[in-house]
Design a protein around this motif. Structure first.
Motif, PDB file in Angstrom:
ATOM      1  N   UNK A 169     -16.061 -32.037 -11.992  1.00 18.08           N
ATOM      2  CA  UNK A 169     -15.383 -33.179 -12.342  1.00 18.08           C
ATOM      3  C   UNK A 169     -14.312 -32.979 -13.515  1.00 18.08           C
ATOM      4  N   UNK A 170     -13.028 -33.199 -13.328  1.00 15.75           N
ATOM      5  CA  UNK A 170     -12.146 -33.205 -14.604  1.00 15.75           C
ATOM      6  C   UNK A 170     -11.731 -34.641 -14.826  1.00 15.75           C
ATOM      7  N   UNK A 171     -12.054 -35.110 -15.903  1.00 17.59           N
ATOM      8  CA  UNK A 171     -11.995 -36.267 -16.589  1.00 17.59           C
ATOM      9  C   UNK A 171     -10.676 -36.560 -17.618  1.00 17.59           C
ATOM     10  N   UNK A 172     -10.135 -35.681 -17.697  1.00 14.93           N
ATOM     11  CA  UNK A 172      -8.751 -35.578 -18.496  1.00 14.93           C
ATOM     12  C   UNK A 172      -9.315 -35.995 -20.012  1.00 14.93           C
ATOM     13  N   UNK A 173     -10.592 -35.517 -20.485  1.00 12.39           N
ATOM     14  CA  UNK A 173     -10.872 -35.656 -21.849  1.00 12.39           C
ATOM     15  C   UNK A 173     -11.617 -34.288 -22.580  1.00 12.39           C
ATOM     16  N   UNK A 174     -12.015 -33.659 -21.610  1.00  5.39           N
ATOM     17  CA  UNK A 174     -12.713 -32.271 -21.801  1.00  5.39           C
ATOM     18  C   UNK A 174     -11.757 -31.169 -21.455  1.00  5.39           C
ATOM     19  N   UNK A 187      -9.506 -22.000 -23.558  1.00 10.44           N
ATOM     20  CA  UNK A 187      -9.133 -21.198 -22.425  1.00 10.44           C
ATOM     21  C   UNK A 187      -8.709 -22.534 -21.379  1.00 10.44           C
ATOM     22  N   UNK A 188      -7.660 -22.494 -20.473  1.00 11.30           N
ATOM     23  CA  UNK A 188      -6.947 -23.422 -19.856  1.00 11.30           C
ATOM     24  C   UNK A 188      -6.339 -24.595 -20.488  1.00 11.30           C
ATOM     25  N   UNK A 189      -5.682 -25.623 -19.782  1.00 17.83           N
ATOM     26  CA  UNK A 189      -4.973 -26.694 -20.286  1.00 17.83           C
ATOM     27  C   UNK A 189      -6.183 -27.813 -21.196  1.00 17.83           C
ATOM     28  N   UNK A 190      -5.643 -28.387 -22.128  1.00 20.16           N
ATOM     29  CA  UNK A 190      -6.412 -29.226 -23.013  1.00 20.16           C
ATOM     30  C   UNK A 190      -5.537 -30.378 -23.050  1.00 20.16           C
ATOM     31  N   UNK A 191      -6.215 -31.698 -22.636  1.00 23.72           N
ATOM     32  CA  UNK A 191      -7.431 -31.541 -21.793  1.00 23.72           C
ATOM     33  C   UNK A 191      -7.389 -31.063 -20.213  1.00 23.72           C
ATOM     34  N   UNK A 192      -8.592 -30.553 -19.808  1.00 24.37           N
ATOM     35  CA  UNK A 192      -8.637 -29.937 -18.497  1.00 24.37           C
ATOM     36  C   UNK A 192      -8.266 -31.050 -17.455  1.00 24.37           C
ATOM     37  N   UNK A 193      -7.261 -30.745 -16.605  1.00 22.38           N
ATOM     38  CA  UNK A 193      -6.867 -31.676 -15.358  1.00 22.38           C
ATOM     39  C   UNK A 193      -7.314 -30.783 -13.918  1.00 22.38           C
ATOM     40  N   UNK A 245     -11.943 -32.969 -25.975  1.00 24.99           N
ATOM     41  CA  UNK A 245     -10.879 -32.459 -26.926  1.00 24.99           C
ATOM     42  C   UNK A 245     -10.307 -33.603 -28.200  1.00 24.99           C
ATOM     43  N   UNK A 246     -11.048 -34.646 -28.251  1.00 30.36           N
ATOM     44  CA  UNK A 246     -10.643 -35.530 -29.465  1.00 30.36           C
ATOM     45  C   UNK A 246     -11.999 -35.545 -30.373  1.00 30.36           C
ATOM     46  N   UNK A 247     -12.972 -34.411 -30.185  1.00 31.13           N
ATOM     47  CA  UNK A 247     -14.115 -34.503 -30.828  1.00 31.13           C
ATOM     48  C   UNK A 247     -13.774 -33.959 -32.425  1.00 31.13           C
TER      49      UNK A 247
END
Length: 157
Positions: A134-139, A103-109, A64-66
Motif C-alpha cells: 500500500x502506498x499512501x504518499x507519506x512513506x 531508495x525510490x521516490x519520496x514519498x513513495x507513490x 517522510x515528515x518524521x
C-alpha cells in the motif's frame, strides 16, 4: 578494566552470539525494530518502526515528515535494534549499524523501481498480510546494509 575481565566478557559475548542462520531467521520473523538517529544538534532519537529483512539489508518504511527522516537526511548514521524476550533466559536480539540509504521516490507513490521489487513483496506479506504494497504518499524507503551486526541469545548461557 583488567585484561582478564575483558577477555571473559568477549568469550561470553561469543558464547551468546547468534549464528548467521539464527540472525537471518530472527530478523525474518520479527516485525518491530527500534531505530536510533542523531539530530544535527546532537540530540538522539529512538522510535519504533516495522521493517523487512531481505537477507542482506534491513528495509524501513518511514514517514517522510518524521524526525527520523529529517535526522537521516542530515546525518545518515543509523543503529537499529530488534529484540525479543521477557525473562532473562529468553532475551535475544540483533543490533545493526551503518549508513542509511534512501531508495525510490519520496514519498513513495509506487513508481516502478527495480531495487524495491523484492522488499515491496516481503513487507506487505509480513506486516499487513497483504500481497500488494500500500502506498499512501507519506512513506518512503530507507535501506540499511549493516557495517556491523551484534547479536545475543541468552538461552545459550
Amino acid at each position: 578494566m583488567d585484561g582478564t575481565r575483558g577477555r571473559t566478557a568477549q568469550r561470553r559475548g561469543r558464547r551468546i552470539m547468534m549464528t548467521g542462520e539464527e540472525v537471518d531467521a530472527f530478523l525474518r520473523e520479527r516485525r518491530t525494530c527500534r531505530v536510533a538517529t542523531v539530530s544535527p544538534d546532537g540530540r538522539p532519537h529512538v522510535g519504533a518502526l516495522w521493517f523487512a529483512w531481505d537477507g542482506t539489508s534491513l528495509w524501513l518504511y518511514s514517514i517522510t515528515r518524521s524526525r527520523r527522516w529529517a535526522d537521516l537526511r542530515e546525518d545518515p548514521r543509523i543503529s537499529v535494534v530488534v529484540d525479543a524476550g521477557e525473562e532473562y533466559g529468553e532475551l535475544r536480539g540483533v543490533e545493526l549499524s551503518g549508513t542509511a540509504v534512501f531508495v525510490g521516490e519520496a514519498p513513495r507513490t509506487g513508481e516502478p523501481c527495480p531495487e524495491l521489487e523484492e522488499v515491496e513483496q516481503l513487507f506487505p506479506r509480513k506486516n499487513f498480510c497483504m500481497e500488494q504494497m500500500p502506498h499512501d504518499g507519506r512513506h518512503a524507503w530507507i535501506r540499511l546494509t549493516p557495517d556491523s551486526i551484534v547479536s545475543w541469545d541468552f538461552s545459550k548461557l
